[in-house]
Design an enzyme around this catalytic site. Structure first.
Site, PDB file in Angstrom:
ATOM      1  N   GLY A  22       0.889  -1.163   0.000  1.00  0.00           N
ATOM      2  CA  GLY A  22       0.000   0.000   0.000  1.00  0.00           C
ATOM      3  C   GLY A  22       0.926   1.212   0.000  1.00  0.00           C
ATOM      4  O   GLY A  22       1.985   1.140   0.631  1.00  0.00           O
ATOM      5  N   ARG A  30      -5.192   8.788  -7.872  1.00  0.00           N
ATOM      6  CA  ARG A  30      -5.686   7.568  -8.524  1.00  0.00           C
ATOM      7  C   ARG A  30      -7.146   7.822  -8.899  1.00  0.00           C
ATOM      8  O   ARG A  30      -8.038   7.727  -8.043  1.00  0.00           O
ATOM      9  CB  ARG A  30      -5.598   6.364  -7.570  1.00  0.00           C
ATOM     10  CG  ARG A  30      -4.186   6.015  -7.137  1.00  0.00           C
ATOM     11  CD  ARG A  30      -3.339   5.465  -8.280  1.00  0.00           C
ATOM     12  NE  ARG A  30      -1.984   5.179  -7.850  1.00  0.00           N
ATOM     13  CZ  ARG A  30      -0.976   6.055  -7.865  1.00  0.00           C
ATOM     14  NH1 ARG A  30      -1.156   7.281  -8.305  1.00  0.00           N
ATOM     15  NH2 ARG A  30       0.228   5.691  -7.466  1.00  0.00           N
ATOM     16  N   ASP A  90       7.027   5.856  -3.982  1.00  0.00           N
ATOM     17  CA  ASP A  90       6.887   5.617  -2.526  1.00  0.00           C
ATOM     18  C   ASP A  90       8.260   5.522  -1.866  1.00  0.00           C
ATOM     19  O   ASP A  90       8.480   6.052  -0.769  1.00  0.00           O
ATOM     20  CB  ASP A  90       6.141   4.298  -2.256  1.00  0.00           C
ATOM     21  CG  ASP A  90       4.769   4.260  -2.906  1.00  0.00           C
ATOM     22  OD1 ASP A  90       4.216   5.334  -3.171  1.00  0.00           O
ATOM     23  OD2 ASP A  90       4.268   3.141  -3.145  1.00  0.00           O
TER      24      ASP A  90
HETATM   25  P1  ADP Z   1       5.999   7.374  -9.274  1.00  0.00           P
HETATM   26  O1  ADP Z   1       6.375   5.971  -8.913  1.00  0.00           O
HETATM   27  O2  ADP Z   1       5.283   8.084  -8.166  1.00  0.00           O
HETATM   28  O3  ADP Z   1       5.323   7.490 -10.617  1.00  0.00           O
HETATM   29  P2  ADP Z   1       8.415   8.339 -10.565  1.00  0.00           P
HETATM   30  O4  ADP Z   1       8.168   7.413 -11.693  1.00  0.00           O
HETATM   31  O5  ADP Z   1       8.553   9.776 -10.886  1.00  0.00           O
HETATM   32  O6  ADP Z   1       7.370   8.181  -9.381  1.00  0.00           O
HETATM   33  O7  ADP Z   1       9.757   7.829  -9.866  1.00  0.00           O
HETATM   34  C1  ADP Z   1      10.198   8.271  -8.613  1.00  0.00           C
HETATM   35  C2  ADP Z   1      11.709   8.242  -8.574  1.00  0.00           C
HETATM   36  O8  ADP Z   1      12.176   6.912  -8.893  1.00  0.00           O
HETATM   37  C3  ADP Z   1      12.370   9.147  -9.598  1.00  0.00           C
HETATM   38  O9  ADP Z   1      12.553  10.463  -9.098  1.00  0.00           O
HETATM   39  C4  ADP Z   1      13.704   8.440  -9.806  1.00  0.00           C
HETATM   40  O10 ADP Z   1      14.596   8.770  -8.778  1.00  0.00           O
HETATM   41  C5  ADP Z   1      13.328   6.971  -9.696  1.00  0.00           C
HETATM   42  N1  ADP Z   1      13.033   6.404 -11.019  1.00  0.00           N
HETATM   43  C6  ADP Z   1      11.836   6.038 -11.509  1.00  0.00           C
HETATM   44  N2  ADP Z   1      11.962   5.504 -12.745  1.00  0.00           N
HETATM   45  C7  ADP Z   1      13.278   5.532 -13.038  1.00  0.00           C
HETATM   46  C8  ADP Z   1      14.076   5.116 -14.160  1.00  0.00           C
HETATM   47  N3  ADP Z   1      13.529   4.564 -15.240  1.00  0.00           N
HETATM   48  N4  ADP Z   1      15.417   5.304 -14.097  1.00  0.00           N
HETATM   49  C9  ADP Z   1      16.004   5.850 -13.009  1.00  0.00           C
HETATM   50  N5  ADP Z   1      15.319   6.265 -11.933  1.00  0.00           N
HETATM   51  C10 ADP Z   1      13.975   6.109 -11.936  1.00  0.00           C
END
Ligand code: ADP
Length: 317
Positions: A34, A173, A264
């Protein structure tokens, strides 16, 4: 050391068991997750005194959730249980095109009654006042009633007036809300009460139709948030702290297998560092590091031994 309390819902998770996927019969692995719970786990793993706040039943799965939290070093005294009730549940399905689909059973989950009843609220808020930091998300807000949201908002006012720091992730969401306008109004209300906001650009685009970072930053300019952190997947993180905008790079991560829980875990790394007194740049770097471990492994909560093997504590950054 300061304490943080995370409030929300933890659910039973049934995910395809990787080794059994070629067999005719589908076999599922049992887990628990969660958004706020995932964050609580990583806050505890990164050495922050963390409590989790939720409502559960008296069934074996609720007991396993409490044991899991305790085994992670999370304080459980603000988890209340009720006879005859159950936690929510979701199943993950790998669709033919390789995407993950999520199916939820959560309408009857006991966590939806957080802040609904006066005696429970009185007990809880008294204990929350003893924590220096408070963390919850737009998912926590979405699952509780309108009355409970009001109670929670009033409590956040009281909590901040007494010196507490409130950290909020919008985590929008759409399916949890009656309509987009309702979500917009409630999220904006909460943002006006936040000290630290941990946002994701994708959510901002979905909730508000933002076309740029500037549009997102501009909307919250007058909310009085001292730290606004905008996550953008693999792209650099945008931090707006005391009115100054700073872009912090995200190093390339090789071997990304599953980005579930990226946001998270980033939040946990960020908040943990801030709780320990590190500045926002170090906190972003720590958040990026924690998330990089999570996305190189499957599932929102990576096995503790795997996490610990790759984790570099704050002083080593
Ligand atoms: P959420 O899971 O809330 O959608 P994000 O996708 O923006 O959040 O990802 C949160 C953090 O995880 C990013 O700021 C980065 O540090 C890391 N991250 C996510 N995807 C990648 C990726 N493909 N490569 C490197 N770091 C990533």
């Amino acid at each position: 050391m300061a304490r943080i309390a995370a409030i929300g819902e933890v659910m039973v998770e049934l995910a395809p068991y990787p080794e059994a996927q070629n067999n005719e019969q589908e076999i599922m692995a049992l887990g628990f997750a969660g958004d706020t719970f995932n964050t609580a786990v990583y806050m505890a793993r990164t050495g922050t005194r963390t409590d989790y706040v939720t409502l559960l039943g008296d069934d074996p799965y609720s007991s396993q959730i409490i044991s899991l939290a305790a085994s992670e070093g999370i304080g459980t005294k603000m988890i209340e249980t009720m006879a005859g009730r159950l936690p929510g549940m979701y199943m993950i399905r790998n669709s033919a095109d390789g995407e993950r689909e999520f199916y939820y059973w959560r309408k009857e989950a006991r966590a939806r009654e957080l802040f609904a009843e006066k005696s429970h609220t009185d007990r809880l808020t008294k204990q929350l006042m003893e924590c220096e930091y408070l963390y919850f998300s737009g998912i926590t807000l979405a699952i509780i009633s309108e009355h409970s949201r009001e109670v929670l908002l009033n409590f956040v006012d009281e909590y901040r007036a007494a010196g507490g720091v409130f950290c909020f992730d919008i985590n929008y969401r759409p399916r949890l809300w009656d309509c987009q306008q309702q979500a917009q109004q409630i999220m904006m209300d909460m943002m006006r009460h936040a000290d630290m906001a941990l946002l994701t650009l994708d959510d901002e685009e979905l909730l508000w139709g933002d076309g740029s970072i500037d549009a997102t930053v501009a909307r919250y300019r007058d909310c009085g948030i001292s730290e606004l952190i905008l996550k953008r997947g693999a792209k650099e993180v945008v931090a707006v702290v005391d009115g100054e905008e700073v872009h912090i790079p995200v190093p390339r991560v090789d071997g990304v297998v599953d980005t579930t829980g990226a946001g998270d875990s980033f939040n946990a790394g960020y908040v943990s560092a801030r709780v320990k007194g590190y500045d926002f740049r170090s906190a972003v770097e720590h958040g990026v590091h924690v998330a990089s471990i999570v996305i190189r492994n499957r599932g929102a909560i990576v096995k503790k031994s795997k996490f610990d093997a790759d984790y570099l504590p704050l002083q080593d950054h």
